[in-house]
Motif scaffolding. Structure first.
Motif, PDB file in Angstrom:
ATOM      1  N   ALA A 152       4.118   6.929 -12.989  1.00 45.40           N
ATOM      2  CA  ALA A 152       3.923   6.163 -11.756  1.00 45.40           C
ATOM      3  C   ALA A 152       5.110   5.225 -11.501  1.00 45.40           C
ATOM      4  N   GLN A 153       5.622   4.630 -12.562  1.00 46.81           N
ATOM      5  CA  GLN A 153       6.744   3.708 -12.407  1.00 46.81           C
ATOM      6  C   GLN A 153       7.991   4.428 -11.916  1.00 46.81           C
TER       7      GLN A 153
ATOM      8  N   ILE B 207      12.489   5.613  -4.936  1.00 49.20           N
ATOM      9  CA  ILE B 207      12.812   5.316  -3.546  1.00 49.20           C
ATOM     10  C   ILE B 207      14.170   4.642  -3.434  1.00 49.20           C
ATOM     11  N   VAL B 208      14.553   3.850  -4.438  1.00 50.96           N
ATOM     12  CA  VAL B 208      15.846   3.166  -4.371  1.00 50.96           C
ATOM     13  C   VAL B 208      16.992   4.163  -4.556  1.00 50.96           C
ATOM     14  N   GLU B 209      16.799   5.183  -5.384  1.00 56.24           N
ATOM     15  CA  GLU B 209      17.830   6.205  -5.538  1.00 56.24           C
ATOM     16  C   GLU B 209      17.969   7.031  -4.261  1.00 56.24           C
ATOM     17  N   ARG B 210      16.857   7.336  -3.627  1.00 54.86           N
ATOM     18  CA  ARG B 210      16.900   8.057  -2.349  1.00 54.86           C
ATOM     19  C   ARG B 210      17.632   7.237  -1.299  1.00 54.86           C
ATOM     20  N   THR B 211      17.385   5.938  -1.285  1.00 55.01           N
ATOM     21  CA  THR B 211      18.053   5.063  -0.311  1.00 55.01           C
ATOM     22  C   THR B 211      19.554   5.051  -0.525  1.00 55.01           C
TER      23      THR B 211
ATOM     24  N   VAL C  22      14.989  -2.331  -2.091  1.00 52.31           N
ATOM     25  CA  VAL C  22      14.577  -1.531  -0.940  1.00 52.31           C
ATOM     26  C   VAL C  22      13.060  -1.509  -0.818  1.00 52.31           C
ATOM     27  N   GLY C  23      12.592  -1.180   0.394  1.00 51.25           N
ATOM     28  CA  GLY C  23      11.182  -1.041   0.672  1.00 51.25           C
ATOM     29  C   GLY C  23      10.744   0.409   0.612  1.00 51.25           C
ATOM     30  N   PRO C  24       9.475   0.674   0.880  1.00 46.89           N
ATOM     31  CA  PRO C  24       8.937   2.037   0.734  1.00 46.89           C
ATOM     32  C   PRO C  24       9.425   3.022   1.789  1.00 46.89           C
ATOM     33  N   ARG C  25      10.042   2.526   2.863  1.00 42.26           N
ATOM     34  CA  ARG C  25      10.564   3.410   3.920  1.00 42.26           C
ATOM     35  C   ARG C  25      12.086   3.420   3.929  1.00 42.26           C
ATOM     36  N   THR C  26      12.670   3.198   2.771  1.00 40.10           N
ATOM     37  CA  THR C  26      14.124   3.171   2.535  1.00 40.10           C
ATOM     38  C   THR C  26      14.818   2.017   3.252  1.00 40.10           C
ATOM     39  N   GLU C  27      14.075   1.029   3.713  1.00 41.39           N
ATOM     40  CA  GLU C  27      14.716  -0.133   4.332  1.00 41.39           C
ATOM     41  C   GLU C  27      15.255  -1.055   3.244  1.00 41.39           C
ATOM     42  N   ILE C  28      16.373  -1.691   3.512  1.00 40.27           N
ATOM     43  CA  ILE C  28      16.999  -2.603   2.555  1.00 40.27           C
ATOM     44  C   ILE C  28      16.434  -4.003   2.791  1.00 40.27           C
TER      45      ILE C  28
ATOM     46  N   GLU D  40       0.838  -1.212   0.000  1.00 44.82           N
ATOM     47  CA  GLU D  40       0.000   0.000   0.000  1.00 44.82           C
ATOM     48  C   GLU D  40       0.866   1.253   0.000  1.00 44.82           C
ATOM     49  N   LEU D  41       1.966   1.225   0.742  1.00 45.72           N
ATOM     50  CA  LEU D  41       2.861   2.378   0.764  1.00 45.72           C
ATOM     51  C   LEU D  41       3.494   2.606  -0.605  1.00 45.72           C
ATOM     52  N   PHE D  42       3.868   1.525  -1.281  1.00 43.18           N
ATOM     53  CA  PHE D  42       4.406   1.660  -2.631  1.00 43.18           C
ATOM     54  C   PHE D  42       3.360   2.227  -3.581  1.00 43.18           C
ATOM     55  N   LYS D  43       2.126   1.814  -3.402  1.00 36.17           N
ATOM     56  CA  LYS D  43       1.047   2.329  -4.256  1.00 36.17           C
ATOM     57  C   LYS D  43       0.862   3.817  -4.062  1.00 36.17           C
ATOM     58  N   GLU D  44       1.019   4.281  -2.818  1.00 37.27           N
ATOM     59  CA  GLU D  44       0.923   5.711  -2.544  1.00 37.27           C
ATOM     60  C   GLU D  44       2.107   6.473  -3.133  1.00 37.27           C
ATOM     61  N   LEU D  45       3.282   5.843  -3.161  1.00 39.02           N
ATOM     62  CA  LEU D  45       4.445   6.508  -3.735  1.00 39.02           C
ATOM     63  C   LEU D  45       4.237   6.831  -5.206  1.00 39.02           C
ATOM     64  N   GLY D  46       3.545   5.950  -5.936  1.00 36.42           N
ATOM     65  CA  GLY D  46       3.340   6.157  -7.359  1.00 36.42           C
ATOM     66  C   GLY D  46       2.092   6.913  -7.720  1.00 36.42           C
ATOM     67  N   ARG D  47       1.289   7.303  -6.727  1.00 37.41           N
ATOM     68  CA  ARG D  47       0.034   8.000  -7.006  1.00 37.41           C
ATOM     69  C   ARG D  47       0.311   9.390  -7.557  1.00 37.41           C
ATOM     70  N   HIS D  48      -0.474   9.787  -8.563  1.00 36.96           N
ATOM     71  CA  HIS D  48      -0.350  11.119  -9.162  1.00 36.96           C
ATOM     72  C   HIS D  48      -1.745  11.637  -9.482  1.00 36.96           C
ATOM     73  N   GLY D  49      -2.179  12.615  -8.694  1.00 34.15           N
ATOM     74  CA  GLY D  49      -3.520  13.146  -8.898  1.00 34.15           C
ATOM     75  C   GLY D  49      -4.564  12.074  -8.633  1.00 34.15           C
ATOM     76  N   ARG D  50      -5.460  11.896  -9.568  1.00 37.13           N
ATOM     77  CA  ARG D  50      -6.492  10.861  -9.404  1.00 37.13           C
ATOM     78  C   ARG D  50      -6.051   9.507  -9.927  1.00 37.13           C
ATOM     79  N   TRP D  51      -4.840   9.462 -10.469  1.00 34.93           N
ATOM     80  CA  TRP D  51      -4.346   8.201 -11.016  1.00 34.93           C
ATOM     81  C   TRP D  51      -3.628   7.412  -9.927  1.00 34.93           C
ATOM     82  N   PRO D  52      -3.953   6.120  -9.806  1.00 34.21           N
ATOM     83  CA  PRO D  52      -3.362   5.318  -8.721  1.00 34.21           C
ATOM     84  C   PRO D  52      -1.915   4.957  -9.015  1.00 34.21           C
ATOM     85  N   GLY D  53      -1.268   4.461  -7.987  1.00 34.23           N
ATOM     86  CA  GLY D  53       0.077   3.931  -8.177  1.00 34.23           C
ATOM     87  C   GLY D  53       0.032   2.502  -8.667  1.00 34.23           C
ATOM     88  N   LEU D  54       1.196   1.896  -8.818  1.00 34.26           N
ATOM     89  CA  LEU D  54       1.275   0.524  -9.321  1.00 34.26           C
ATOM     90  C   LEU D  54       0.877  -0.468  -8.236  1.00 34.26           C
TER      91      LEU D  54
END
Length: 364
Positions: free
Chosen positions: A273-274, A280-284, A201-207, A146-160
């Motif tokens: 969205a992709q 998130i992996v680049e941020r990590t 990595v995960g959605p909270r920058t965890e490896i 669900e967190l990954f889905k929120e990361l890819g959300r843009h406007g009314r379009w859902p994430g992956l």
């Protein structure tokens, strides 16, 4: 009193030093040398302590307790180094990427001793990877999706949907020529010696997964296809999906961007969205390498020790997240461009079909 009488009366002397003084009255006694701490590093103010060691005092004690039993000696022969000092020396090396002799001078030990300590502590920390580097299960896995889905959300379009990890590779520089027969295989496309490290990595920058044993010339997609992570997906042990850059093949469990840039709105929305999910992996990588500069400045240790240091830093990164011991970093820009695709033995047809299905059902 002659020598014979002294030897006959040796059992009557309780103080052996007194006996020595009688036997050799003109001898000059040299003081014994002991390693003594000039000051207690744990008394340093917390901000200064974190700048130097990348963790607060309580976190260092927690890390030390994880490997304390393997650092303690059964006796005091050889003036052993306290486990806390050994961990602090290693953390200082990770935080500065300095010469080992400099890190040893800070704790009053020689360069060979500092090298042995860094090697041993890095190996012990790397051995904790099964405990601290793993994919979540059950309810925690659903939360991550669900967190990954929120990361890819843009406007009314859902994430992956169904994403459980973002995958990419980064190079850790080797500052000297690797001591092996075929050392040129470690030279990457930028002409530097390096280890190509695959990280998921995960959605909270965890490896969630790390592979740190392949030479710098190895292609990202080839590392993935020879990894245990790939086998877990192909055998159904993991049921989610990964997001990766264009250096990876499109597979039923790997979503990649559309190349070249599409022109139709649904495909553009998918790409957006992709990319947002994959960032998130680049941020990590930025957070990870800023916390442990040895990963960005380069390592001159033996190859096996370099791999242990990389995995140890990944373990420490996840421990810092669990302990909420964060540092304020501005993640650096990615230093690695996506590698061009090579001919890989992978079933990309199913990956393309899955990607088209998502475009038609989520981004129309």
């Amino acid at each position: 009193m002659d020598i014979e009488n002294i030897i006959n009366e040796i059992d009557y002397y309780d103080d052996i030093d007194h006996y020595d003084d009688i036997l050799w009255p003109d001898r000059v006694r040299l003081p014994k040398v002991y390693i003594r701490d000039a000051q207690d590093p744990f008394q340093t103010p917390i901000e200064s302590f974190k700048i130097r060691f990348r963790f607060c005092q309580d976190s260092v004690i927690y890390i030390t307790n994880l490997i304390r039993v393997h650092l303690q000696k059964v006796d005091n022969r050889g003036l052993p180094i306290a486990p806390e000092i050994a961990v602090l020396l290693t953390l200082r090396f990770y935080a500065t990427a300095s010469f080992q002799i400099v890190c040893g001078d800070l704790t009053k030990v020689s360069q060979p001793t500092a090298s042995n300590i860094i090697t041993k502590v890095s190996r012990l920390l790397a051995q904790l990877h099964r405990r601290y580097i793993k994919f979540p299960e059950g309810a925690e896995a659903n939360i991550n999706r669900e967190l990954f889905k929120e990361l890819g959300r843009h406007g009314r379009w859902p994430g992956l949907p169904g994403i459980e990890g973002a995958i990419d590779c980064t190079h850790v520089k080797i500052v000297s020529t690797p001591a092996c027969e075929h050392h040129e295989v470690y030279r990457n496309r930028k002409c530097d010696f390096s280890i190509n490290v695959q990280v998921t990595v995960g959605p909270r920058t965890e490896i969630l997964d790390i592979v740190a044993r392949w030479a710098g010339s190895m292609h990202d997609s080839r590392i993935f296809q020879m990894s245990a992570l790939y086998m877990k997906y192909t055998q159904g042990m993991l049921t989610g999906r990964l997001v990766g850059d264009s250096g990876y093949p499109a597979l039923p469990f790997v979503l990649t961007p559309i190349r070249p840039e599409p022109e139709d709105p649904p495909s553009i929305r998918y790409n957006r969205a992709q990319i947002k999910t994959r960032n998130i992996v680049e941020r990590t990588f930025g957070i990870w390498k800023r916390r442990f500069p040895c990963l960005s400045r380069g390592l001159g240790n033996k190859l096996v020790t370099v791999s242990n240091i990389i995995v140890a830093c990944a373990v420490l990164h996840n421990i810092s997240l669990q302990l909420n011991d964060d540092m304020s970093f501005n993640p650096t820009q990615p230093d690695d461009e996506p590698e061009a695709m090579e001919n890989v033995a992978a079933n990309t047809r199913d990956g393309f079909l899955l990607r088209q299905f998502l475009i038609e059902n989520y981004f129309q």
